[in-house]
Design an enzyme around this catalytic site. Structure first.
Site, short mmCIF file in Angstrom:
data_model
loop_
_atom_site.label_atom_id
_atom_site.label_comp_id
_atom_site.label_asym_id
_atom_site.label_seq_id
_atom_site.Cartn_x
_atom_site.Cartn_y
_atom_site.Cartn_z
N SER A 47 0.83 -1.22 0.00
CA SER A 47 0.00 0.00 0.00
C SER A 47 0.86 1.26 0.00
CB SER A 47 -1.01 0.03 1.15
OG SER A 47 -0.69 -0.83 2.20
N SER A 48 2.00 1.22 0.68
CA SER A 48 2.87 2.39 0.69
C SER A 48 3.44 2.66 -0.70
CB SER A 48 4.03 2.20 1.68
OG SER A 48 3.53 1.86 2.94
N TYR A 136 -0.31 -11.12 5.11
CA TYR A 136 -0.47 -9.72 5.53
C TYR A 136 -1.79 -9.60 6.28
CZ TYR A 136 -0.29 -4.57 5.17
OH TYR A 136 -0.25 -3.22 5.44
N LYS A 164 2.99 -10.38 8.37
CA LYS A 164 3.05 -8.96 8.68
C LYS A 164 1.80 -8.65 9.49
CE LYS A 164 3.13 -4.38 6.70
NZ LYS A 164 2.68 -3.55 5.57
N THR A 166 -0.47 -6.08 11.32
CA THR A 166 -0.85 -4.68 11.51
C THR A 166 -2.13 -4.63 12.34
OG1 THR A 166 0.13 -4.11 9.37
CG2 THR A 166 -1.32 -2.47 10.36
N GLY A 188 3.49 -4.01 11.88
CA GLY A 188 3.03 -3.24 10.72
C GLY A 188 2.68 -1.79 10.97
N ASP A 190 3.97 1.70 12.22
CA ASP A 190 5.24 2.36 12.55
C ASP A 190 5.21 2.94 13.96
OD1 ASP A 190 4.95 1.97 9.86
OD2 ASP A 190 5.98 3.80 9.27
N GLU A 191 4.03 3.53 14.30
CA GLU A 191 3.90 4.21 15.59
C GLU A 191 3.94 3.24 16.76
OE1 GLU A 191 2.02 4.04 12.95
OE2 GLU A 191 -0.10 4.35 13.31
O1 MN9 Z 1 2.91 -0.84 5.73
C1 MN9 Z 1 1.76 0.88 6.78
N1 MN9 Z 1 0.37 0.61 6.73
C2 MN9 Z 1 -0.39 0.93 5.69
C3 MN9 Z 1 2.53 -0.37 6.73
O2 MN9 Z 1 0.04 1.49 4.72
C4 MN9 Z 1 -1.82 0.55 5.76
C5 MN9 Z 1 2.17 1.64 8.04
O3 MN9 Z 1 3.52 1.92 7.88
C6 MN9 Z 1 1.40 2.94 8.25
O4 MN9 Z 1 1.43 3.74 7.10
C7 MN9 Z 1 1.98 3.75 9.40
C8 MN9 Z 1 1.17 5.01 9.69
O5 MN9 Z 1 0.00 4.66 10.35
O6 MN9 Z 1 2.06 2.97 10.53
#
Ligand code: MN9
Length: 289
Positions: A47-48, A136, A164, A166, A188, A190-191
């Site tokens: 997605s990034s 994922y 992964k 998240t 997954g 970052d925060e």
């Molecule tokens: O790949 C990212 N998640 C999505 C992991 O794109 C859904 C995270 O890096 C987030 O962009 C990040 C910010 O919330 O944690």
């Protein structure tokens, strides 16, 4: 045995575009910058990387560019999830041909699939490639929250190498990684990297790693050196950036931060929009490294 090459800090690589499609020169420049910063690998086409806004051919070009640029230096995980199973299987075959180290995938996008369908999808994917498959799990986007037992069933599919993860259910992360000590688990969000590491994650995959690789590596390295307080200080530093980026939109903000750092990575594809002057001003005030 856990594959050490798959562990560590893996930016979820962003994609640069020009009028012809993927801007291969800028992608190569970012991959080299991240390799020089010391990241362990790259997660490509997720997605990034705006994969939802790309054609399958563009996604192949992106992966080939990354392999040519840093394939000999970094572990490359190819995200192959699309809107169709057939498309994902095609990208998985391509990733294997290109020399990626693993493939990863969300379930085909948009519909909220049930457990049987999710499991079937990963069985199909795992049968299609000899590479390890990284599940994922991102319930907030797929709409399907799987129980610990259901995740364990998917992790038991031969060829599934890890997940992964998240979610902020770190109890669940700890339970599944303890049940599968040989598989690789990535945080997954970052925060919440440090929280994921504390629950036993072997590394992290994230968007803001593109712009602050050194701070993110400092979180990981401090934690690995048993310095939890030091790791928290670096996580707090990273979170100052992440909080702002979340406010204005993760991907457009990260592209602006790259530009401010000297690598003009262009704009995100529509329907993403350029940032407002107010957002640009707030982001320019951040200390990002
Ligand atoms: O790949 C990212 N998640 C999505 C992991 O794109 C859904 C995270 O890096 C987030 O962009 C990040 C910010 O919330 O944690």
């Amino acid at each position: 045995m856990k594959d050490k090459a798959l562990c560590g800090i893996m930016p979820a690589l962003m994609t640069a575009f020009n009028e012809n499609g993927v801007d291969t020169a800028r992608v190569a420049a970012l991959t080299k910058y991240l390799a020089d910063a010391g990241v362990h690998g790259l997660y490509v086409g997720g997605s990034s990387g705006e994969m939802i806004l790309m054609t399958e051919d563009e996604r192949k070009t992106l992966l080939e560019t990354v392999m040519d640029s840093v394939g000999d230096r970094l572990t490359v995980i190819a995200h192959v999830g699309t809107t169709s199973t057939a498309g994902s299987l095609e990208l998985a075959r391509h990733a294997e041909k290109c020399g990626a180290k693993a493939v990863s995938s969300v379930t085909p996008l948009y519909y909220k699939y049930g457990f049987r369908e999710v499991k079937h999808y990963y069985e199909r994917l795992a049968a299609e490639t000899s590479l390890p498959v990284i599940i994922y799990n991102i319930p907030v986007l797929t709409g399907t929250t799987l129980s610990t037992d259901q995740l364990a069933e998917i992790l038991s599919i031969p060829n599934v190498g890890g997940m992964k993860f998240t979610s902020s259910d770190f109890f669940q992360l700890e339970r599944i990684r303890s049940a599968f000590p040989d598989k690789v688990f990535y945080n997954g969000s970052d925060e919440m990297l440090l929280s994921g590491l504390a629950a036993g994650a072997d590394g992290g995959i994230g968007s803001t790693y593109n712009v602050q690789p050194r701070t993110i590596l400092a979180v990981y390295n401090a934690y690995m050196a048993n310095d939890a307080h030091g790791a928290l200080a670096y996580q707090a530093k990273a979170n100052q950036v992440i909080a702002e980026v979340l406010k204005y939109g993760v991907l457009p903000s990260c592209k602006l931060l790259l530009k401010l750092n000297g690598l003009d990575y262009g704009e995100c594809r529509e329907p993403f929009m350029p940032l407002s002057p107010e957002a640009e001003k707030a982001l320019a005030a951040l200390k990002v490294e």
